[in-house]
Scaffold this active site. Structure first.
Site, PDB file in Angstrom:
ATOM      1  N   SER A 143      20.995 -49.818  13.546  1.00  0.00           N
ATOM      2  CA  SER A 143      21.904 -49.810  12.406  1.00  0.00           C
ATOM      3  C   SER A 143      23.003 -50.823  12.657  1.00  0.00           C
ATOM      4  O   SER A 143      23.297 -51.174  13.810  1.00  0.00           O
ATOM      5  CB  SER A 143      22.504 -48.406  12.241  1.00  0.00           C
ATOM      6  N   TYR A 156      27.134 -40.308  15.748  1.00  0.00           N
ATOM      7  CA  TYR A 156      26.036 -41.212  15.379  1.00  0.00           C
ATOM      8  C   TYR A 156      26.324 -42.625  15.876  1.00  0.00           C
ATOM      9  O   TYR A 156      25.451 -43.284  16.448  1.00  0.00           O
ATOM     10  CB  TYR A 156      25.856 -41.191  13.864  1.00  0.00           C
TER      11      TYR A 156
END
Length: 339
Positions: A143, A156
């Site tokens: 990501s 995260y």
């Protein structure tokens, strides 16, 4: 179904929703043997039926990727049933949407166990089988948040940063060994996955991705392309990913302040959060409802179905040659006019 000639085999963790589900569909179109690793039985069976409907062999395996033994056993099942693993895609994850002060230690630990150690366990299981054959590809689904932390997603972001470091270290080791096994990483933008309806959230409003958003099929095409061309250390998917990573490299402090002002509201819709919503941190999202969530989330109207940046990234060699050719033609034209 498989013919006498061995079809190629892919293993996908987190295969029942979002990007993992879309990747499974992409490989089913290629007539690969597809192993699906995830926790929820409802989603697993639904995804397996999609793969079988495409005429391919599917192997659904109920696995918690945070458990190294379960992952290793699943890999053994795959090789016994489908054959040697050619590609392993690590895509499983969970998250908590909340300020860090509102995340319990055991919740933070659980996110790290799934989002980091799940990738480590999957990579280890793949390497143990690929290295003796000196071939195979491992794709880490990353990501933009592997480089740039944002508020409300500390666990995260911490995990994705750690996966990035793990990936770089492992890649150096494989290069040192002159191994035929390849590892690459795909840094994704905000994706319209069901996670925003099932993650544990303590936000007052319904969580959403930081716009702009892309459909999971865009991300899946990037993942499959990376697996086809794994010599690159990583791929960036989406113009927003490129812009974020460049801005973070040039002016991280400015980005800190921008996200402090805008990052809270930008990650929430106007809808009040449902206090009874299902959270998949400890149990699979389909565990209580028996509902198959599919690949896409609830933000279809706001999500892009294509990425010109990804298109260009996949053709950078041809585009570079075209640019050189155009420059040569322009130079020749200028010289011709001067005669």
């Amino acid at each position: 179904m498989r013919t006498a000639a061995r079809s190629q085999v892919v293993v996908i963790t987190g295969a029942t929703g979002g990007v993992g589900r879309a990747v499974a569909r992409e490989y089913a179109r290629r007539a690969w043997g597809v192993a699906l690793l995830a926790r929820g039985s409802t989603g697993l069976e639904a995804t397996a039926e999609e793969v079988r409907a495409a005429g391919c062999e599917a192997l659904p395996v109920e696995v918690d990727v945070a458990d190294e033994e379960q992952v290793s056993d699943a890999a053994e099942q795959v090789e016994q049933r489908l054959g040697p693993i050619d590609v392993w895609v690590n895509a499983a994850f969970t998250s908590v949407f909340a300020p860090f002060s509102q995340i319990a230690p055991e919740e933070f630990r659980r996110v790290v166990e799934v989002d980091l150690l799940g990738f480590v366990h999957g990579t280890r299981a793949a390497l143990e089988r690929m290295r003796p054959r000196d071939r195979g590809t491992i794709v880490q689904v990353g990501s933009a948040l592997a480089y740039r932390g944002v508020p409300l997603q500390s666990a995260y972001c911490a995990s994705k940063h750690a996966v990035q470091g793990f990936h770089e270290s492992l890649r150096c080791e494989l290069l040192h060994d002159r191994s035929g096994v390849r590892v690459t990483m795909v840094q994704l933008p905000a994706v319209n996955t069901p996670q925003f309806s099932w993650v544990l959230s303590r936000l007052p409003k319904h969580p959403q991705p930081l716009p702009p958003m892309f459909q999971p099929e865009v991300a899946a095409r990037a993942v499959v392309h990376a697996a086809d061309h794994p010599r690159r250390r990583e791929y960036w998917c989406g113009g927003s990913t490129v812009a974020t990573l460049i801005a973070n490299a040039l002016a991280p402090g400015v980005l800190d302040r921008y996200l402090a002002r805008n990052g809270f509201a930008a990650q929430q819709t106007d809808a009040v959060s449902d206090p009874d919503r299902t959270a998949n941190l400890w149990v699979p999202a389909d565990g209580r409802s028996g509902h198959d969530h599919g690949a896409r989330g609830v933000f279809d109207e706001e999500s892009n179905t294509r990425s010109w940046q990804l298109w260009a990234s996949q053709r950078h060699g041809a585009l570079a040659l075209a640019a050189i050719g155009a420059a040569a033609l322009a130079t020749a034209a200028v010289r011709q006019r001067k005669r």
